[in-house]
Design a protein around this motif. Structure first.
Motif, PDB file in Angstrom:
ATOM      1  N   SER A 137     -51.781  22.526   2.144  1.00 35.62           N
ATOM      2  CA  SER A 137     -52.269  21.350   1.418  1.00 35.62           C
ATOM      3  C   SER A 137     -52.569  20.170   2.345  1.00 35.62           C
ATOM      4  O   SER A 137     -53.471  19.385   2.062  1.00 35.62           O
ATOM      5  CB  SER A 137     -51.234  20.903   0.378  1.00 35.62           C
ATOM      6  OG  SER A 137     -51.035  21.920  -0.571  1.00 35.62           O
ATOM      7  N   TRP A 187     -42.600  27.585   0.937  1.00 35.41           N
ATOM      8  CA  TRP A 187     -42.881  26.216   0.494  1.00 35.41           C
ATOM      9  C   TRP A 187     -43.455  25.398   1.656  1.00 35.41           C
ATOM     10  O   TRP A 187     -44.418  24.651   1.487  1.00 35.41           O
ATOM     11  CB  TRP A 187     -41.618  25.591  -0.071  1.00 35.41           C
ATOM     12  CG  TRP A 187     -41.790  24.252  -0.720  1.00 35.41           C
ATOM     13  CD1 TRP A 187     -42.944  23.523  -0.887  1.00 35.41           C
ATOM     14  CD2 TRP A 187     -40.765  23.462  -1.302  1.00 35.41           C
ATOM     15  NE1 TRP A 187     -42.683  22.338  -1.535  1.00 35.41           N
ATOM     16  CE2 TRP A 187     -41.353  22.266  -1.806  1.00 35.41           C
ATOM     17  CE3 TRP A 187     -39.395  23.636  -1.454  1.00 35.41           C
ATOM     18  CZ2 TRP A 187     -40.619  21.271  -2.437  1.00 35.41           C
ATOM     19  CZ3 TRP A 187     -38.672  22.641  -2.095  1.00 35.41           C
ATOM     20  CH2 TRP A 187     -39.273  21.468  -2.576  1.00 35.41           C
ATOM     21  N   ALA A 220     -40.930  23.711  -9.008  1.00 31.79           N
ATOM     22  CA  ALA A 220     -42.040  23.866  -9.953  1.00 31.79           C
ATOM     23  C   ALA A 220     -41.608  23.497 -11.367  1.00 31.79           C
ATOM     24  O   ALA A 220     -42.347  22.835 -12.110  1.00 31.79           O
ATOM     25  CB  ALA A 220     -42.568  25.299  -9.913  1.00 31.79           C
ATOM     26  N   LEU A 250     -50.023  33.360   2.723  1.00 28.97           N
ATOM     27  CA  LEU A 250     -49.890  32.417   1.619  1.00 28.97           C
ATOM     28  C   LEU A 250     -50.812  32.791   0.457  1.00 28.97           C
ATOM     29  O   LEU A 250     -50.430  32.703  -0.706  1.00 28.97           O
ATOM     30  CB  LEU A 250     -50.183  30.995   2.098  1.00 28.97           C
ATOM     31  CG  LEU A 250     -50.018  29.881   1.058  1.00 28.97           C
ATOM     32  CD1 LEU A 250     -48.583  29.806   0.562  1.00 28.97           C
ATOM     33  CD2 LEU A 250     -50.458  28.554   1.640  1.00 28.97           C
ATOM     34  N   PRO A 298     -46.472  35.400  -3.847  1.00 31.41           N
ATOM     35  CA  PRO A 298     -46.208  35.057  -5.248  1.00 31.41           C
ATOM     36  C   PRO A 298     -46.179  33.546  -5.448  1.00 31.41           C
ATOM     37  O   PRO A 298     -45.889  32.797  -4.525  1.00 31.41           O
ATOM     38  CB  PRO A 298     -44.820  35.650  -5.504  1.00 31.41           C
ATOM     39  CG  PRO A 298     -44.527  36.551  -4.366  1.00 31.41           C
ATOM     40  CD  PRO A 298     -45.378  36.124  -3.222  1.00 31.41           C
ATOM     41  N   LYS A 299     -46.460  33.138  -6.646  1.00 29.25           N
ATOM     42  CA  LYS A 299     -46.430  31.722  -6.999  1.00 29.25           C
ATOM     43  C   LYS A 299     -45.251  31.481  -7.946  1.00 29.25           C
ATOM     44  O   LYS A 299     -44.819  32.400  -8.621  1.00 29.25           O
ATOM     45  CB  LYS A 299     -47.739  31.309  -7.672  1.00 29.25           C
ATOM     46  CG  LYS A 299     -48.994  31.625  -6.873  1.00 29.25           C
ATOM     47  CD  LYS A 299     -49.061  30.871  -5.577  1.00 29.25           C
ATOM     48  CE  LYS A 299     -50.362  31.138  -4.833  1.00 29.25           C
ATOM     49  NZ  LYS A 299     -50.249  31.870  -3.635  1.00 29.25           N
ATOM     50  N   PRO A 300     -44.706  30.326  -8.025  1.00 30.36           N
ATOM     51  CA  PRO A 300     -45.066  29.105  -7.319  1.00 30.36           C
ATOM     52  C   PRO A 300     -44.545  29.116  -5.889  1.00 30.36           C
ATOM     53  O   PRO A 300     -43.399  29.502  -5.650  1.00 30.36           O
ATOM     54  CB  PRO A 300     -44.392  28.000  -8.136  1.00 30.36           C
ATOM     55  CG  PRO A 300     -43.213  28.660  -8.768  1.00 30.36           C
ATOM     56  CD  PRO A 300     -43.620  30.094  -8.996  1.00 30.36           C
ATOM     57  N   ALA A 301     -45.386  28.734  -4.973  1.00 28.58           N
ATOM     58  CA  ALA A 301     -45.029  28.783  -3.558  1.00 28.58           C
ATOM     59  C   ALA A 301     -43.913  27.800  -3.220  1.00 28.58           C
ATOM     60  O   ALA A 301     -43.150  28.042  -2.301  1.00 28.58           O
ATOM     61  CB  ALA A 301     -46.256  28.498  -2.689  1.00 28.58           C
ATOM     62  N   GLN A 302     -43.808  26.696  -3.958  1.00 30.32           N
ATOM     63  CA  GLN A 302     -42.762  25.722  -3.650  1.00 30.32           C
ATOM     64  C   GLN A 302     -41.412  26.116  -4.222  1.00 30.32           C
ATOM     65  O   GLN A 302     -40.418  25.455  -3.974  1.00 30.32           O
ATOM     66  CB  GLN A 302     -43.161  24.314  -4.107  1.00 30.32           C
ATOM     67  CG  GLN A 302     -43.085  24.088  -5.596  1.00 30.32           C
ATOM     68  CD  GLN A 302     -44.391  24.346  -6.301  1.00 30.32           C
ATOM     69  OE1 GLN A 302     -45.138  25.256  -5.968  1.00 30.32           O
ATOM     70  NE2 GLN A 302     -44.682  23.547  -7.303  1.00 30.32           N
ATOM     71  N   ILE A 359     -39.255  36.487  -3.451  1.00 34.97           N
ATOM     72  CA  ILE A 359     -40.277  35.966  -2.531  1.00 34.97           C
ATOM     73  C   ILE A 359     -40.123  36.645  -1.174  1.00 34.97           C
ATOM     74  O   ILE A 359     -41.099  37.119  -0.586  1.00 34.97           O
ATOM     75  CB  ILE A 359     -40.141  34.434  -2.362  1.00 34.97           C
ATOM     76  CG1 ILE A 359     -40.531  33.703  -3.634  1.00 34.97           C
ATOM     77  CG2 ILE A 359     -40.926  33.926  -1.157  1.00 34.97           C
ATOM     78  CD1 ILE A 359     -41.986  33.690  -3.959  1.00 34.97           C
ATOM     79  N   GLN A 372     -46.995  26.307   2.065  1.00 36.32           N
ATOM     80  CA  GLN A 372     -47.823  25.677   1.026  1.00 36.32           C
ATOM     81  C   GLN A 372     -48.112  24.227   1.376  1.00 36.32           C
ATOM     82  O   GLN A 372     -49.236  23.754   1.217  1.00 36.32           O
ATOM     83  CB  GLN A 372     -47.131  25.767  -0.339  1.00 36.32           C
ATOM     84  CG  GLN A 372     -47.901  25.096  -1.464  1.00 36.32           C
ATOM     85  CD  GLN A 372     -49.259  25.720  -1.697  1.00 36.32           C
ATOM     86  OE1 GLN A 372     -49.376  26.929  -1.830  1.00 36.32           O
ATOM     87  NE2 GLN A 372     -50.294  24.903  -1.720  1.00 36.32           N
TER      88      GLN A 372
END
Length: 171
Positions: free
Chosen positions: A61, A54, A131, A118, A122-126, A42, A57
């Motif tokens: 949200s 994270w 995840a 963001l 790359p995902k997952p951002a958390q 990341i 993210q």
């Protein structure tokens, strides 16, 4: 390859509980190193740590979160969250504003640059572990929690403060 085969042979020739312990040890190593590798990847991909991504993210949200709320969502110390946010603010990825009604309250939002980073990150951002844990439900999640607690109960030099630090953490 010989080292791997020797390790597999040693495990299969051990007593059943010893073999199980060694297999668990290998699985823990895989989990820890996978999380560290993901976080490192990341950082190389987007220039922020996994924990910072994270945070970004979470702010995407729910814009307007406070430092304590961010700390709660990431299960980290408020001081750690504040330090991570300060770095994001210095890089103009996060904007801090004072609440109009209460100047003591600092609200956090992503800047345009933060939103852009963001979007291409790359995902997952958390992060890999949060995840993966989100995918676990019910009894398997409870069994994992109980098993990990049992392992922690056996560690003499346990520093529970490590639980409030994001991965990877180096001393």
């Amino acid at each position: 390859m010989d080292v791997t085969m020797n390790a597999v042979t040693a495990i299969t020739q051990a007593e059943p509980e010893d073999a199980q312990r060694l297999a668990i040890l290998q699985k823990l190593r895989i989990v820890i190193r996978s999380a560290q590798r993901h976080s490192s990847w990341i950082e190389k991909q987007c220039g922020v740590s996994g924990a910072q991504l994270w945070i970004m993210q979470e702010l995407h949200s729910a814009p307007g979160l406070r430092v304590g709320e961010i700390a709660g969502k990431l299960a980290i110390h408020q001081t750690t969250a504040s330090n991570l946010l300060d770095e994001l603010q210095k890089r103009a990825l996060v904007v801090k504003t004072r609440d109009a009604n209460d100047q003591r309250v600092v609200k956090l939002t992503l800047s345009d640059a933060g939103e852009q980073l963001l979007a291409r990150a790359p995902k997952p951002a958390q992060g890999l572990l949060p995840a993966a844990l989100l995918q676990m439900k019910g009894e398997p999640l409870q069994v994992l929690s109980n098993g990990l607690q049992g392992l922690l109960d056996c560690i003499n030099l346990l520093d529970e403060e490590y639980g409030m630090l994001p991965l990877p953490f180096t001393m």
